[in-house]
Design a protein around this motif. Structure first.
Motif: not given
Length: 391
Positions: A237-239, A244-246, A249-250, A256-257
């Motif tokens: 669920h990290l991405p 959700l934390g602000g 998407p990019a 996350a990568s």
């Protein structure tokens, strides 16, 4: 080659690491690429595929102590070889699956192969070969296997795009029966049972470890379980959490990568500077990194997403090594394989349930669900602080 060398032979470590890269790439990392194609092809909800994988982790948890005991009694090479056959069987069953139940059977067979072929088995094999000197071998294996997602995800995606997900499963099965079996049959030396291993016996007699109280085993299991929950929750669920934390998407994908890179960097640091420290000191450092990064992100949001991802990844990378080196330092070599299976069993249960539990928390609490992983990280910190280097 002698089965009891005075220091790890790096061609053995490289071979074992390559075997781990194959095992991880065709099991844990298979789901990220093939779950949705599998579900779509059989008109199933993706949740069924993920639930089947959770079932695989439950099977792995139950069979872990048995697989470890087999390595203690018979050495690791035969168990790793058997894992190649069982991984291949599981992948063929998946490739031939026509409904949800045959798909579930394939994943459950995969779960049976995991404790025989993943890190627990490889670490126990290195302890059987090198005794108390296995730390460097364990670190070396994790450095190589750390690239499993980097190699397996593009390969699986390319095969799936060209020939479908079933062909991808068949290719991985063939790799197990050729490359994997060849590595374990010809490049790993045989090792006697640990109880009969002269190097292990000498190390056990002279390492000063003694027999720690049961409290030590329970605390270590608690640390690994809490860490396993955090690992599985973030891996799934990290991405979404970062969005959700602000984060955009990019930004979320980019941050996350960074986790995979940070894992390898953490392991390199462990192989260098941290190798001079007792594994307990390394464990304390690794357990602090996730809750520290998560608290920074929870308090300050998007600007610290990359810091959070880097600290989390480094903690995961180092903790992977700790799972092999710390039990060796605290308990010695006798019965290492069975003990590793026992310690990993509750962690696998946590990994089986964490994706669903954390997903529900995200649905209900949004980014505030991060405090659930902070709490799990705090439990790991408390547990590792309660451990001592001597009984």
């Amino acid at each position: 080659m002698s089965a009891t060398p005075s220091s790890p032979a790096w061609r053995v470590v490289v071979a074992a690491g390559a075997g781990q890269l194959l095992a991880w790439g065709s099991s844990y990392y298979l789901l990220a690429i093939l779950a949705r194609p599998m579900a779509a092809d059989m008109d199933l909800a993706p949740l069924w595929v993920y639930a089947s994988f959770s079932g695989a982790l439950l099977v792995a948890a139950m069979l872990g102590p048995f697989a470890g005991a087999r390595i203690d009694r018979h050495g690791g090479r035969c168990v790793l070889l058997a894992s190649n056959a069982l991984f291949a069987l599981a992948l063929i069953v998946l490739a031939l699956a026509e409904d949800r139940w045959s798909l579930l059977l394939g994943w459950l067979l995969m779960g049976a192969a995991m404790p025989m072929g993943l890190y627990d088995a490889a670490f126990s094999t290195m302890v059987g070969l090198y005794g108390a000197r296995a730390r460097r071998a364990i670190v070396g294996i994790t450095l190589i296997a750390g690239f499993a997602s980097t190699i397996s995800w593009p390969l699986t995606a390319a095969i799936e795009a060209e020939a479908g997900w079933r062909a991808a499963c068949v290719v991985w099965a063939v790799l197990h029966l050729t490359v994997g079996a060849g590595i374990h049959a010809w490049l790993l030396p045989p090792s006697p049972p640990m109880s009969a291993h002269p190097a292990v016996a000498a190390a056990a007699a002279g390492d000063g470890v003694g027999v720690p109280p049961p409290r030590t085993l329970w605390l270590l299991a608690l640390v690994f379980t809490a860490s396993g929950f955090v690992f599985a929750a973030m891996a799934t669920h990290l991405p979404r959490l970062l969005e959700l934390g602000g984060c955009s998407p990019a930004q979320a994908v980019a941050a996350a990568s960074l986790v995979g890179i940070a894992q390898v960097v953490g392991r390199v640091v462990e192989a260098g500077w941290l190798s001079r420290l007792h594994p307990l000191a390394t464990a304390r450092l690794s357990s602090v990194l996730h809750p520290l990064g998560a608290m920074l992100f929870a308090l300050f949001g998007g600007p610290l997403a990359f810091t959070f991802a880097a600290l989390h990844g480094a903690g995961v990378g180092i903790m992977t090594i700790v799972k092999g080196t710390l039990p060796l330092a605290l308990f010695g070599t006798t019965g290492f394989g069975r003990r590793a299976g026992l310690l990993e069993a509750p962690a696998r249960l946590a990994q089986a349930t964490a994706p669903m539990l954390f997903g529900v928390a995200l649905d209900h609490w949004g980014a505030a669900a991060l405090w659930l992983s902070i709490a799990a990280g705090a439990i790991a910190v408390a547990g590792v602080l309660g451990l001592r280097t001597r009984a």
